[in-house]
Design a protein around this motif. Structure first.
Motif, mmCIF file in Angstrom:
data_model
loop_
_atom_site.group_PDB
_atom_site.id
_atom_site.type_symbol
_atom_site.label_atom_id
_atom_site.label_comp_id
_atom_site.label_asym_id
_atom_site.label_seq_id
_atom_site.Cartn_x
_atom_site.Cartn_y
_atom_site.Cartn_z
ATOM 1 N N ARG A 1 0.833 -1.216 0.000
ATOM 2 C CA ARG A 1 0.000 0.000 0.000
ATOM 3 C C ARG A 1 0.864 1.261 0.000
ATOM 4 O O ARG A 1 0.507 2.256 -0.605
ATOM 5 N N LEU A 2 2.018 1.212 0.684
ATOM 6 C CA LEU A 2 2.903 2.372 0.765
ATOM 7 C C LEU A 2 3.855 2.489 -0.424
ATOM 8 O O LEU A 2 4.386 3.568 -0.684
ATOM 9 N N SER A 3 4.066 1.405 -1.121
ATOM 10 C CA SER A 3 5.034 1.401 -2.210
ATOM 11 C C SER A 3 4.645 2.346 -3.346
ATOM 12 O O SER A 3 5.493 3.067 -3.876
ATOM 13 N N GLY A 4 3.374 2.351 -3.719
ATOM 14 C CA GLY A 4 2.926 3.240 -4.796
ATOM 15 C C GLY A 4 3.212 4.699 -4.487
ATOM 16 O O GLY A 4 3.888 5.381 -5.269
ATOM 17 N N PRO A 5 2.739 5.204 -3.339
ATOM 18 C CA PRO A 5 3.036 6.593 -3.009
ATOM 19 C C PRO A 5 4.534 6.869 -2.869
ATOM 20 O O PRO A 5 5.018 7.905 -3.330
#
Length: 132
Positions: free
Chosen positions: A113-117
């Motif tokens: 979930r944090l990788s994209g941002p």
């Protein structure tokens, strides 16, 4: 995470988010690529991060209630964020999740979930800003 509606619930709500943030920022402050981007007084950053992550992971809109729309890419534009720094940030988060004993499956969900941002905030490929 099957028994939880949101990542926020799965990590333990605001208290769980706070524990993650408290484990994360000492790693950031020690990391040679990340430390120069953060102020010496890290506590205001930690407070905002806890509010943001609560909202980002499906909890209450604490960040928006206090600061308005997150506009995270715009807020990160003044800082030289390289692909290497994005990966370093994620590595520090992985360590914080491990330190907090989150199940491996939940750790992967959080990191995904944090990788994209984290990669969306990349705004330069310059790795040696200090060179003259």
């Amino acid at each position: 995470m099957n028994n939880y509606r949101t990542i926020y619930d799965a990590v333990g709500g605001f208290e769980g988010i706070t524990r993650i943030v408290e484990a994360f920022y000492p790693r950031v402050q020690k990391h040679p690529l990340l430390a120069p981007l953060f102020p010496e007084d890290i506590f205001p950053v930690m407070e905002k991060q806890a509010l943001f992550l609560s909202q980002f992971f499906g909890g209450p809109a604490l960040y928006s209630d206090q600061y308005g729309h997150p506009m995270m890419r715009a807020r990160h534009m003044p800082f030289p964020i390289t692909p290497e720094r994005a990966e370093a940030w994620l590595s520090c988060m992985r360590g914080a999740l491990e330190e907090n004993g989150l199940p491996a499956e939940l750790q992967e969900i959080v990191l995904e979930r944090l990788s994209g941002p984290a990669h969306h905030f990349v705004n330069t490929n310059e790795t040696n800003e200090q060179e003259t």
